[in-house]
Design an enzyme around this catalytic site. Sequence first.
Site, short mmCIF file in Angstrom:
data_model
loop_
_atom_site.label_atom_id
_atom_site.label_comp_id
_atom_site.label_asym_id
_atom_site.label_seq_id
_atom_site.Cartn_x
_atom_site.Cartn_y
_atom_site.Cartn_z
N LYS A 9 0.66 -1.16 0.03
CA LYS A 9 0.01 -0.01 0.03
C LYS A 9 0.98 1.22 -0.04
CE LYS A 9 -3.78 -2.54 2.27
NZ LYS A 9 -4.82 -2.28 3.59
N PHE A 57 -15.65 3.45 7.29
CA PHE A 57 -14.16 3.92 6.88
C PHE A 57 -13.76 3.65 5.40
CE2 PHE A 57 -14.41 -0.74 8.10
CZ PHE A 57 -13.79 -1.25 7.08
N ARG A 85 -1.61 -14.81 3.62
CA ARG A 85 -2.40 -14.02 4.48
C ARG A 85 -1.91 -14.04 5.83
NH1 ARG A 85 -6.61 -10.31 3.64
NH2 ARG A 85 -7.62 -11.00 5.68
N THR A 91 -5.46 -7.96 10.21
CA THR A 91 -5.61 -6.74 9.80
C THR A 91 -5.38 -5.40 10.57
OG1 THR A 91 -7.58 -7.77 8.57
CG2 THR A 91 -7.50 -5.21 8.88
N ARG A 102 2.40 -7.04 8.97
CA ARG A 102 1.81 -5.87 9.80
C ARG A 102 2.26 -5.93 11.30
NH1 ARG A 102 -3.89 -7.60 7.20
NH2 ARG A 102 -3.98 -6.00 5.33
N ASN A 112 -1.79 -0.29 7.42
CA ASN A 112 -1.37 -1.49 7.59
C ASN A 112 -0.43 -2.29 6.32
OD1 ASN A 112 -3.46 -2.19 5.85
ND2 ASN A 112 -4.69 -3.40 7.54
N HIS A 115 -1.95 -5.32 1.37
CA HIS A 115 -3.13 -6.16 0.83
C HIS A 115 -2.72 -7.49 0.48
CE1 HIS A 115 -7.18 -7.00 -0.63
NE2 HIS A 115 -6.22 -7.49 -1.80
N GLU A 126 -9.39 -9.89 -8.06
CA GLU A 126 -8.37 -8.76 -7.81
C GLU A 126 -7.10 -8.88 -8.98
OE1 GLU A 126 -7.32 -9.41 -3.62
OE2 GLU A 126 -9.41 -8.67 -3.11
P1 DAT Z 1 -7.61 -7.02 5.18
O1 DAT Z 1 -6.95 -5.99 4.64
O2 DAT Z 1 -6.71 -7.58 6.17
O3 DAT Z 1 -8.10 -8.14 4.31
P2 DAT Z 1 -10.29 -6.18 5.53
O4 DAT Z 1 -10.73 -6.61 3.99
O5 DAT Z 1 -11.35 -6.43 6.59
O6 DAT Z 1 -8.82 -6.38 5.93
O7 DAT Z 1 -10.49 -4.49 5.33
C1 DAT Z 1 -9.51 -3.98 4.27
C2 DAT Z 1 -8.94 -2.67 4.70
O8 DAT Z 1 -9.82 -1.55 5.39
C3 DAT Z 1 -7.89 -2.84 5.87
O9 DAT Z 1 -6.68 -3.37 5.34
C4 DAT Z 1 -7.72 -1.83 6.50
C5 DAT Z 1 -9.22 -0.90 6.21
N1 DAT Z 1 -9.86 -1.32 7.73
C6 DAT Z 1 -10.54 -2.48 7.99
N2 DAT Z 1 -11.08 -2.37 9.11
C7 DAT Z 1 -11.14 -1.03 9.49
C8 DAT Z 1 -11.55 -0.25 10.71
N3 DAT Z 1 -12.31 -0.88 11.37
N4 DAT Z 1 -11.30 1.04 10.71
C9 DAT Z 1 -10.37 1.46 9.64
N5 DAT Z 1 -10.01 0.95 8.43
C10 DAT Z 1 -10.40 -0.69 8.51
MG MG Z 2 -9.55 -7.94 2.92
#
Ligand code: DAT
Ligand code: MG
Length: 148
Positions: A9, A57, A85, A91, A102, A112, A115, A126
């Site tokens: 990212k 968010f 993963r 996350t 992370r 974080n 991705h 994707e």
């Molecule tokens: P991941 O990236 O581990 O697959 P995700 O798909 O649940 O996680 O969410 C995508 C992205 O969104 C994550 O990398 C960071 C952001 N995100 C997730 N939950 C969040 C939250 N509660 N507040 C702010 N950003 C968040």
């Molecule tokens: Mg995700």
Amino acid sequence: MEKTFLMVKPDGVQRNLVGEIINRFESKGFKLVGAKLMNISNDLAENHYGEHKERPFFGELVQFITSGPVFAMVWEGENVISIARDMMGKTNPLEAASGTVRGDFAMTVGKNIIHGSDSPESAEREINLFFNENDVLSYSKQDSAWIY
Ligand code: DAT
Ligand code: MG
């Protein structure tokens, strides 16, 4: 062989972690089959994170992922989706184990670093969103006999 989509990212690019992250997946034994440094358009960001459209968010997430270049990659290997993963960590970096990307390099869920696709369906979706078919290579490497 299974493929996954991984992306450093904008925070990871700015913090000079592209090489470190490539190194981890390369050293594990996965094969890099596609890579590019790119800017993400608003449309691509909204599509990529479409599953989070209704989350509070979402706006911040789209703004962040379009805020600077990302390093998009396709990696190949047995069980690469779930192993990657695990190597990324949870996350929320506060919950991510040491030894994960992370856990080692990030502090907040909004920044974080990396991705990674979370299922075979999302990996296919994707990879197709970010790469043309011709830019995902098929080639053999000498080390595979020493890995599998
Ligand atoms: P991941 O990236 O581990 O697959 P995700 O798909 O649940 O996680 O969410 C995508 C992205 O969104 C994550 O990398 C960071 C952001 N995100 C997730 N939950 C969040 C939250 N509660 N507040 C702010 N950003 C968040
Ligand atoms: Mg995700």
